[in-house]
Design a protein around this motif. Structure first.
Motif, PDB file in Angstrom:
ATOM      1  N   ASP A 127     -11.758 -16.876   3.521  1.00  0.00           N
ATOM      2  CA  ASP A 127     -10.832 -18.008   3.656  1.00  0.00           C
ATOM      3  C   ASP A 127     -10.770 -18.777   2.336  1.00  0.00           C
ATOM      4  N   PHE A 128     -11.930 -19.108   1.781  1.00  0.00           N
ATOM      5  CA  PHE A 128     -11.960 -19.779   0.479  1.00  0.00           C
ATOM      6  C   PHE A 128     -11.338 -18.891  -0.596  1.00  0.00           C
ATOM      7  N   PHE A 129     -11.663 -17.608  -0.584  1.00  0.00           N
ATOM      8  CA  PHE A 129     -11.145 -16.692  -1.600  1.00  0.00           C
ATOM      9  C   PHE A 129      -9.619 -16.579  -1.555  1.00  0.00           C
ATOM     10  N   SER A 130      -9.002 -16.938  -0.426  1.00  0.00           N
ATOM     11  CA  SER A 130      -7.536 -16.895  -0.348  1.00  0.00           C
ATOM     12  C   SER A 130      -6.895 -17.994  -1.190  1.00  0.00           C
ATOM     13  N   THR A 131      -7.706 -18.921  -1.718  1.00  0.00           N
ATOM     14  CA  THR A 131      -7.178 -20.002  -2.555  1.00  0.00           C
ATOM     15  C   THR A 131      -7.509 -19.795  -4.034  1.00  0.00           C
ATOM     16  N   ILE A 132      -8.076 -18.633  -4.343  1.00  0.00           N
ATOM     17  CA  ILE A 132      -8.367 -18.256  -5.733  1.00  0.00           C
ATOM     18  C   ILE A 132      -7.917 -16.811  -5.932  1.00  0.00           C
ATOM     19  N   GLU A 133      -7.954 -16.343  -7.148  1.00  0.00           N
ATOM     20  CA  GLU A 133      -7.579 -14.954  -7.426  1.00  0.00           C
ATOM     21  C   GLU A 133      -8.723 -14.050  -6.971  1.00  0.00           C
ATOM     22  N   ILE A 134      -8.577 -13.484  -5.790  1.00  0.00           N
ATOM     23  CA  ILE A 134      -9.659 -12.739  -5.141  1.00  0.00           C
ATOM     24  C   ILE A 134     -10.126 -11.526  -5.953  1.00  0.00           C
ATOM     25  N   LEU A 135      -9.246 -10.934  -6.724  1.00  0.00           N
ATOM     26  CA  LEU A 135      -9.636  -9.773  -7.523  1.00  0.00           C
ATOM     27  C   LEU A 135     -10.602 -10.142  -8.645  1.00  0.00           C
ATOM     28  N   GLN A 136     -10.742 -11.439  -8.926  1.00  0.00           N
ATOM     29  CA  GLN A 136     -11.652 -11.893  -9.968  1.00  0.00           C
ATOM     30  C   GLN A 136     -13.014 -12.325  -9.411  1.00  0.00           C
ATOM     31  N   VAL A 137     -13.197 -12.223  -8.099  1.00  0.00           N
ATOM     32  CA  VAL A 137     -14.455 -12.600  -7.457  1.00  0.00           C
ATOM     33  C   VAL A 137     -15.486 -11.494  -7.673  1.00  0.00           C
ATOM     34  N   THR A 138     -16.651 -11.871  -8.172  1.00  0.00           N
ATOM     35  CA  THR A 138     -17.755 -10.917  -8.285  1.00  0.00           C
ATOM     36  C   THR A 138     -18.589 -11.023  -7.016  1.00  0.00           C
ATOM     37  N   HIS A 139     -18.789  -9.887  -6.350  1.00  0.00           N
ATOM     38  CA  HIS A 139     -19.466  -9.841  -5.055  1.00  0.00           C
ATOM     39  C   HIS A 139     -20.578  -8.804  -5.122  1.00  0.00           C
ATOM     40  N   ILE A 140     -21.796  -9.266  -4.900  1.00  0.00           N
ATOM     41  CA  ILE A 140     -22.964  -8.383  -4.858  1.00  0.00           C
ATOM     42  C   ILE A 140     -23.514  -8.430  -3.433  1.00  0.00           C
ATOM     43  N   LYS A 141     -23.784  -7.265  -2.884  1.00  0.00           N
ATOM     44  CA  LYS A 141     -24.356  -7.182  -1.536  1.00  0.00           C
ATOM     45  C   LYS A 141     -25.764  -6.635  -1.660  1.00  0.00           C
ATOM     46  N   ALA A 142     -26.708  -7.305  -1.006  1.00  0.00           N
ATOM     47  CA  ALA A 142     -28.102  -6.853  -1.027  1.00  0.00           C
ATOM     48  C   ALA A 142     -28.747  -7.174   0.315  1.00  0.00           C
ATOM     49  N   THR A 143     -29.823  -6.487   0.609  1.00  0.00           N
ATOM     50  CA  THR A 143     -30.608  -6.807   1.804  1.00  0.00           C
ATOM     51  C   THR A 143     -31.667  -7.835   1.411  1.00  0.00           C
ATOM     52  N   MET A 144     -32.292  -8.420   2.396  1.00  0.00           N
ATOM     53  CA  MET A 144     -33.361  -9.384   2.132  1.00  0.00           C
ATOM     54  C   MET A 144     -34.471  -8.731   1.315  1.00  0.00           C
ATOM     55  N   GLU A 145     -34.799  -7.507   1.635  1.00  0.00           N
ATOM     56  CA  GLU A 145     -35.864  -6.800   0.925  1.00  0.00           C
ATOM     57  C   GLU A 145     -35.502  -6.541  -0.534  1.00  0.00           C
ATOM     58  N   GLU A 146     -34.233  -6.301  -0.814  1.00  0.00           N
ATOM     59  CA  GLU A 146     -33.800  -5.992  -2.180  1.00  0.00           C
ATOM     60  C   GLU A 146     -33.770  -7.212  -3.108  1.00  0.00           C
ATOM     61  N   ILE A 147     -33.753  -8.408  -2.546  1.00  0.00           N
ATOM     62  CA  ILE A 147     -33.631  -9.626  -3.360  1.00  0.00           C
ATOM     63  C   ILE A 147     -34.702  -9.696  -4.439  1.00  0.00           C
ATOM     64  N   LYS A 148     -35.939  -9.409  -4.075  1.00  0.00           N
ATOM     65  CA  LYS A 148     -37.046  -9.561  -5.042  1.00  0.00           C
ATOM     66  C   LYS A 148     -36.924  -8.614  -6.230  1.00  0.00           C
ATOM     67  N   ASP A 149     -36.131  -7.541  -6.084  1.00  0.00           N
ATOM     68  CA  ASP A 149     -35.973  -6.571  -7.163  1.00  0.00           C
ATOM     69  C   ASP A 149     -34.645  -6.701  -7.918  1.00  0.00           C
ATOM     70  N   LEU A 150     -33.813  -7.689  -7.542  1.00  0.00           N
ATOM     71  CA  LEU A 150     -32.526  -7.843  -8.217  1.00  0.00           C
ATOM     72  C   LEU A 150     -32.715  -8.314  -9.648  1.00  0.00           C
ATOM     73  N   ASP A 151     -31.895  -7.817 -10.535  1.00  0.00           N
ATOM     74  CA  ASP A 151     -31.891  -8.238 -11.932  1.00  0.00           C
ATOM     75  C   ASP A 151     -30.844  -9.346 -12.071  1.00  0.00           C
ATOM     76  N   PHE A 152     -31.290 -10.586 -11.884  1.00  0.00           N
ATOM     77  CA  PHE A 152     -30.367 -11.717 -11.887  1.00  0.00           C
ATOM     78  C   PHE A 152     -29.714 -11.918 -13.252  1.00  0.00           C
ATOM     79  N   GLU A 153     -30.400 -11.544 -14.312  1.00  0.00           N
ATOM     80  CA  GLU A 153     -29.793 -11.648 -15.646  1.00  0.00           C
ATOM     81  C   GLU A 153     -28.618 -10.687 -15.787  1.00  0.00           C
ATOM     82  N   ALA A 154     -28.757  -9.485 -15.286  1.00  0.00           N
ATOM     83  CA  ALA A 154     -27.659  -8.507 -15.332  1.00  0.00           C
ATOM     84  C   ALA A 154     -26.514  -8.957 -14.420  1.00  0.00           C
ATOM     85  N   ILE A 155     -26.852  -9.456 -13.237  1.00  0.00           N
ATOM     86  CA  ILE A 155     -25.827  -9.945 -12.311  1.00  0.00           C
ATOM     87  C   ILE A 155     -25.055 -11.100 -12.946  1.00  0.00           C
ATOM     88  N   ALA A 156     -25.766 -11.992 -13.625  1.00  0.00           N
ATOM     89  CA  ALA A 156     -25.137 -13.161 -14.251  1.00  0.00           C
ATOM     90  C   ALA A 156     -24.071 -12.765 -15.262  1.00  0.00           C
TER      91      ALA A 156
END
Length: 183
Positions: A127-156
């Motif tokens: 709903d919020f994304f319908s008010t912005i250019e949705i193709l420019q949204v960066t979306h990362i999907k992870a499980t709770m277990e995967e959070i501790k291993d995410l590379d937040f610097e790379a995601i940033a």
């Protein structure tokens, strides 16, 4: 008066409720910069803004370090906005973390926790994304277990401030008209 986005307007329309001013679609937090100037600290870490239901998991897994800080959305509004605006990037599982970052032009990434999704799943985000250019949204999907291993610097590095399709002046005007009618 106004709704967060086009999906809510469509849902209300199906229920027989008209939201006539399409120019005023957008979450009210998008006009926060018109009312609050954040106290920005020059730490420029990557801000991780977990929804309150995800917060403890981020804290328990020591995600915070010298390059990443956890933003506690359960603190007062000023503290949260200041922390988001003091970040070089906001990575958030909280919708309003994304909205505040968008409002203040802080690049952001939506981190969706696939196995601990929020009530309403993706509806409020889309709903919020319908008010912005949705193709420019960066979306990362992870499980709770995967959070501790995410590379937040790379995601940033993939963070963006999507082009806005909302109009802050129109959102504000709707509220002004409401106040005038009720004075």
């Amino acid at each position: 008066l106004s709704v967060r986005g086009h999906n809510t307007a469509m849902f209300l329309s199906k229920a027989g409720i008209d939201v006539p001013n399409k120019d005023a679609y957008g979450d009210p937090a998008l006009i926060l910069p018109l009312f609050y100037e954040p106290k920005v600290q020059d730490n420029k870490k990557i801000g991780i803004c977990p929804h309150y239901s995800h917060k403890q998991y981020f804290l328990d897994n020591s995600v915070s370090n010298d390059k990443v800080s956890i933003i506690d959305v359960q603190k007062d509004m000023e503290t949260v906005v200041d922390a988001i605006c003091s970040s070089q990037v906001c990575i958030s599982t909280s919708l309003h973390g994304l909205i505040v970052a968008q409002a203040y032009n802080i690049p952001w990434v939506w981190l969706e926790i696939a196995d601990n999704n929020l009530r309403g799943d993706e509806f409020k985000f889309q709903d919020f994304f319908s008010t912005i250019e949705i193709l420019q949204v960066t979306h990362i999907k992870a499980t709770m277990e995967e959070i501790k291993d995410l590379d937040f610097e790379a995601i940033a590095l993939s963070a963006t401030v999507p082009k806005k399709l909302y109009n802050e002046a129109s959102i504000l005007d709707v509220f002004k008209k409401y106040i005038e009618l009720n004075d």
